[in-house]
Scaffold this motif. Structure first.
Motif, short mmCIF file in Angstrom:
data_model
loop_
_atom_site.label_atom_id
_atom_site.label_comp_id
_atom_site.label_asym_id
_atom_site.label_seq_id
_atom_site.Cartn_x
_atom_site.Cartn_y
_atom_site.Cartn_z
N GLY A 27 0.86 -1.17 0.00
CA GLY A 27 0.00 0.00 0.00
C GLY A 27 0.90 1.23 0.00
N ARG A 28 0.32 2.40 0.17
CA ARG A 28 1.17 3.60 0.16
C ARG A 28 0.61 4.65 1.10
N VAL A 29 1.51 5.55 1.49
CA VAL A 29 1.03 6.74 2.17
C VAL A 29 1.52 7.93 1.36
N GLY A 33 0.90 16.27 -1.49
CA GLY A 33 0.50 16.33 -2.90
C GLY A 33 -0.77 15.53 -3.12
N ASP A 34 -1.89 16.02 -2.55
CA ASP A 34 -3.14 15.28 -2.76
C ASP A 34 -4.08 16.00 -3.72
N HIS A 35 -4.78 15.18 -4.50
CA HIS A 35 -5.67 15.65 -5.57
C HIS A 35 -4.90 16.45 -6.62
N THR A 36 -3.65 16.13 -6.78
CA THR A 36 -2.84 16.75 -7.83
C THR A 36 -2.56 15.77 -8.97
N ASP A 37 -2.59 14.46 -8.68
CA ASP A 37 -2.14 13.51 -9.73
C ASP A 37 -3.01 13.56 -10.97
N TYR A 38 -4.34 13.65 -10.78
CA TYR A 38 -5.21 13.67 -11.96
C TYR A 38 -5.24 15.05 -12.62
N ASN A 168 -12.45 7.51 -10.99
CA ASN A 168 -11.58 8.24 -11.91
C ASN A 168 -10.28 8.66 -11.25
N CYS A 169 -9.62 7.73 -10.56
CA CYS A 169 -8.41 8.07 -9.81
C CYS A 169 -7.26 8.41 -10.75
N GLY A 170 -6.24 9.03 -10.18
CA GLY A 170 -5.02 9.32 -10.93
C GLY A 170 -4.08 8.11 -10.88
N ILE A 171 -2.78 8.38 -11.10
CA ILE A 171 -1.81 7.29 -11.27
C ILE A 171 -0.97 7.05 -10.01
N MET A 172 -1.07 7.98 -9.02
CA MET A 172 -0.15 7.91 -7.88
C MET A 172 -0.10 6.54 -7.19
N ASP A 173 -1.28 6.02 -6.81
CA ASP A 173 -1.30 4.85 -5.93
C ASP A 173 -0.67 3.63 -6.58
N GLN A 174 -1.07 3.39 -7.82
CA GLN A 174 -0.56 2.21 -8.53
C GLN A 174 0.93 2.37 -8.82
N GLY A 216 -15.80 5.15 0.89
CA GLY A 216 -15.19 4.69 -0.36
C GLY A 216 -15.08 5.85 -1.34
N LEU A 217 -14.00 5.87 -2.11
CA LEU A 217 -13.81 6.94 -3.09
C LEU A 217 -14.87 6.89 -4.18
N VAL A 218 -15.29 5.68 -4.52
CA VAL A 218 -16.24 5.56 -5.63
C VAL A 218 -17.53 6.29 -5.30
N GLU A 221 -17.23 12.19 -3.17
CA GLU A 221 -17.29 13.31 -4.12
C GLU A 221 -16.02 13.40 -4.95
N TYR A 222 -15.21 12.33 -4.90
CA TYR A 222 -13.93 12.35 -5.61
C TYR A 222 -14.09 12.71 -7.09
N ASN A 223 -15.01 12.01 -7.75
CA ASN A 223 -15.18 12.26 -9.19
C ASN A 223 -15.67 13.68 -9.46
N THR A 331 -4.13 12.44 4.52
CA THR A 331 -3.47 11.82 3.38
C THR A 331 -4.46 11.03 2.54
N GLY A 332 -4.27 11.06 1.23
CA GLY A 332 -5.11 10.28 0.32
C GLY A 332 -6.27 11.09 -0.21
N GLY A 333 -7.34 10.40 -0.54
CA GLY A 333 -8.48 11.05 -1.18
C GLY A 333 -9.31 11.90 -0.23
N GLY A 334 -9.28 11.57 1.07
CA GLY A 334 -10.05 12.33 2.05
C GLY A 334 -11.44 11.77 2.28
C1 GLA Z 1 -6.90 8.59 -4.25
C2 GLA Z 1 -6.64 8.35 -5.73
C3 GLA Z 1 -5.30 8.96 -6.15
C4 GLA Z 1 -5.21 10.42 -5.72
C5 GLA Z 1 -5.60 10.57 -4.25
C6 GLA Z 1 -5.66 11.99 -3.83
O1 GLA Z 1 -5.95 7.91 -3.50
O2 GLA Z 1 -6.65 6.96 -6.00
O3 GLA Z 1 -5.13 8.81 -7.54
O4 GLA Z 1 -5.97 11.23 -6.55
O5 GLA Z 1 -6.84 9.97 -3.97
O6 GLA Z 1 -4.41 12.55 -3.89
#
Ligand code: GLA
Length: 380
Positions: A27-29, A33-38, A168-174, A216-218, A221-223, A331-334
Motif C-alpha cells: 500500500g502507500r502513504v 500532494g493530494d488531488h494533484t495527480d489527476y 476516476n483516480c489518478g496514477i499515484m497509488d498504482q 469509499g472513493l467511488v 465526491e472524488y469524481n 493523506t489520500g483522497g479524504g
Molecule cells: C486517491 C486516488 C489517487 C489520488 C488521491 C488523492 O488515493 O486513487 O489517484 O488522486 O486519492 O491525492
C-alpha cells in the motif's frame, strides 16, 4: 504468522497443491500532494510495509478462481473470456478489471488459482485497492513470464479503476505500489511519469493514524472534485491545471465561480508544496516540511473541502505535540480515512499518547495507529 506463510497455507488448503509463486505489493502513504495527480501535477508518496500478498498457480483453461481471505473468505470464479462487472461481489471487480486491462496487451494468458491476503486497512486512504491490483499484475507477470514493467503495470491498475470499477483516480497509488523504493519517498511528476527520490531519514517515523471514518472513493465526491478541476482547466483552454500558474488563476478570480477558484487554488499551491517538500527532505529541513504539511492540510480542508472534523481533530492533536519538529496532514483522497505524520523517533511516544488520550474522548471513535517504514514496490 507472516502474510507469506498464511497465504501459502491457505492456498494448499483451498487448492490441494502448493502455490507456484507468492507475490506482494505494498500500500502507500502520500506524504504530500493530494488531488494533484489527476491534474498532471506532483505527488510525494512512499510505499509502506503493509500490503497485499497473493499465492498463485497457473491453470490450463481460462478460468480464474480467487479466494479472498480478508473479504470474509469469499470465493469467486469467472472466465477470462467473459469478464463482467458484478455489483454483488465488489472486491472481485478489482481482479476482473485488472485482468481485462492486462489482456489488452497479453490476450493469450490463461487463468489461475489465487489466494489473496492483505493487511492494508480498506477504505482508509492507504491504497488497499492499488496494492491489490499491482499484486495481481505481479502474480500473472511471474506466472506467464510477461515482460511487464512497473510503469505499464501501474497504468493497467489505473485503467482497471477508471474503466471497470468506476473511480476516476489518478496514477499515484498504482505507480508507487509498483515502483516505490525502500526507505525513500518519491516525487512523481504525473505529467510524464518521471520521478526523483529522497531518503527518509532513519530517525523519522511514518506515523499514520486511521480516523476510522470510512468512505469509499467511488461513492464519495472524488469524481466531482475531478470534474471541477477540469472545468477550470477548460476555462483556461489547457488540458489540465498543471498548465495554470497561481498568477493566472488570481487574475481571473472575479470572473470564475468562487468554489471552482478554491478548488484550483488548492491544486496549484499543492504542486509547489510537493516539490518544495522533496528538497526539504533532502536537506533534512524539518521546519520547512512542517510548514508545507500544515499548509497542505489547511488547503485540503478549506479550499478543496475533502477533510472531516475527525481528520482535522487528529491533525490538531498531533500538531500540538510536534510543532515545527515534525509534520502532519490528512493523506489520500479524504472524506475519512487517515492522517500522516513525519515524527522524529524520540517524539513517537508523545504523539501516540496524545492520540490515544484525546481522539476517542473528543470524537467517540477509537483510532488505529500504524508506525510505518517506506517499503519496496512490487516491480522494483
Ligand atoms: C486517491 C486516488 C489517487 C489520488 C488521491 C488523492 O488515493 O486513487 O489517484 O488522486 O486519492 O491525492
Amino acid at each position: 504468522m507472516t502474510q507469506k506463510a498464511l497465504v501459502k497455507d491457505l492456498f494448499a488448503q483451498q487448492f490441494n497443491s502448493p502455490a507456484e509463486f507468492v507475490c506482494h505489493a505494498p500500500g502507500r502513504v502520500n506524504i504530500i500532494g493530494d488531488h494533484t495527480d489527476y491534474n498532471n501535477g506532483f505527488v510525494l508518496p512512499a510505499a509502506i510495509n503493509y500490503g497485499t500478498t497473493i499465492a498463485v498457480s497457473a491453470r490450463q483453461d481460462k478460468e480464474v478462481e480467487v479466494y479472498a481471505y480478508d473479504c470474509d473468505s469469499q470465493k469467486d470464479i469467472f472466465s477470462l473470456n467473459n469478464i463482467v462487472f458484478d455489483k454483488q461481489v465488489m472486491w472481485s471487480n478489482y481482479v476482473k478489471g485488472t485482468l481485462q486491462a492486462l489482456m489488452r496487451k497479453y490476450p493469450d494468458i490463461n487463468g489461475a488459482n489465487l489466494v489473496v491476503v492483505g493487511n492494508v486497512p480498506q477504505g482508509a486512504g492507504l491504497s488497499s485497492s492499488a496494492s491489490f491490483e499491482i499484486a495481481i499484475l505481479k502474480a500473472f507477470s511471474q506466472l506467464y513470464q510477461l515482460d511487464l514493467d512497473g510503469i505499464s503495470a501501474a497504468l493497467m491498475g489505473q485503467q482497471a479503476e477508471n474503466d471497470f470499477v468506476g473511480c476516476n483516480c489518478g496514477i499515484m497509488d498504482q505507480l508507487i505500489s509498483a515502483m516505490g523504493l525502500q526507505n525513500h519517498a518519491m516525487l512523481l511528476d504525473c505529467k510524464d511519469l518521471s520521478f526523483e527520490e529522497a531518503l527518509i531519514p532513519d530517525d523519522l517515523t511514518l506515523f499514520i493514524v486511521n480516523s476510522n471514518v470510512k468512505r469509499g472513493l467511488v461513492d464519495s465526491e472524488y469524481n466531482l472534485r475531478r470534474r471541477q478541476c477540469e472545468q477550470v482547466a477548460k476555462y483556461f483552454d489547457v488540458s489540465t491545471l498543471r498548465d495554470v500558474s497561481l498568477e493566472q488563476l488570481n487574475s481571473v478570480q472575479e470572473q470564475i465561480d468562487p468554489l471552482l477558484f478554491k478548488r484550483a487554488r488548492h491544486v496549484i499551491t499543492e504542486n509547489s508544496r510537493a516539490v518544495a517538500t522533496l528538497d526539504a527532505l533532502k536537506n533534512n529541513d524539518m521546519a520547512a516540511i512542517s510548514i508545507a504539511m500544515k499548509e497542505s492540510h489547511a488547503s485540503l480542508r478549506d479550499d478543496f473541502e475533502v477533510t472531516t472534523k475527525e481528520m482535522d481533530g487528529l491533525v490538531e492533536i498531533i500538531d500540538g505535540v510536534l510543532g515545527v519538529n515534525g509534520g502532519v496532514r490528512m493523506t489520500g483522497g479524504g472524506f475519512g480515512g487517515c492522517i500522516v505524520a513525519l515524527v522524529p523517533s524520540a517524539m513517537v511516544i508523545h504523539v501516540k499518547n496524545a492520540v490515544n488520550g484525546n481522539y476517542e474522548r473528543l470524537f467517540g471513535i477509537k483510532p488505529s495507529i500504524y508506525q510505518c517504514t517506506a517499503a519496496q514496490g512490487a516491480f522494483r
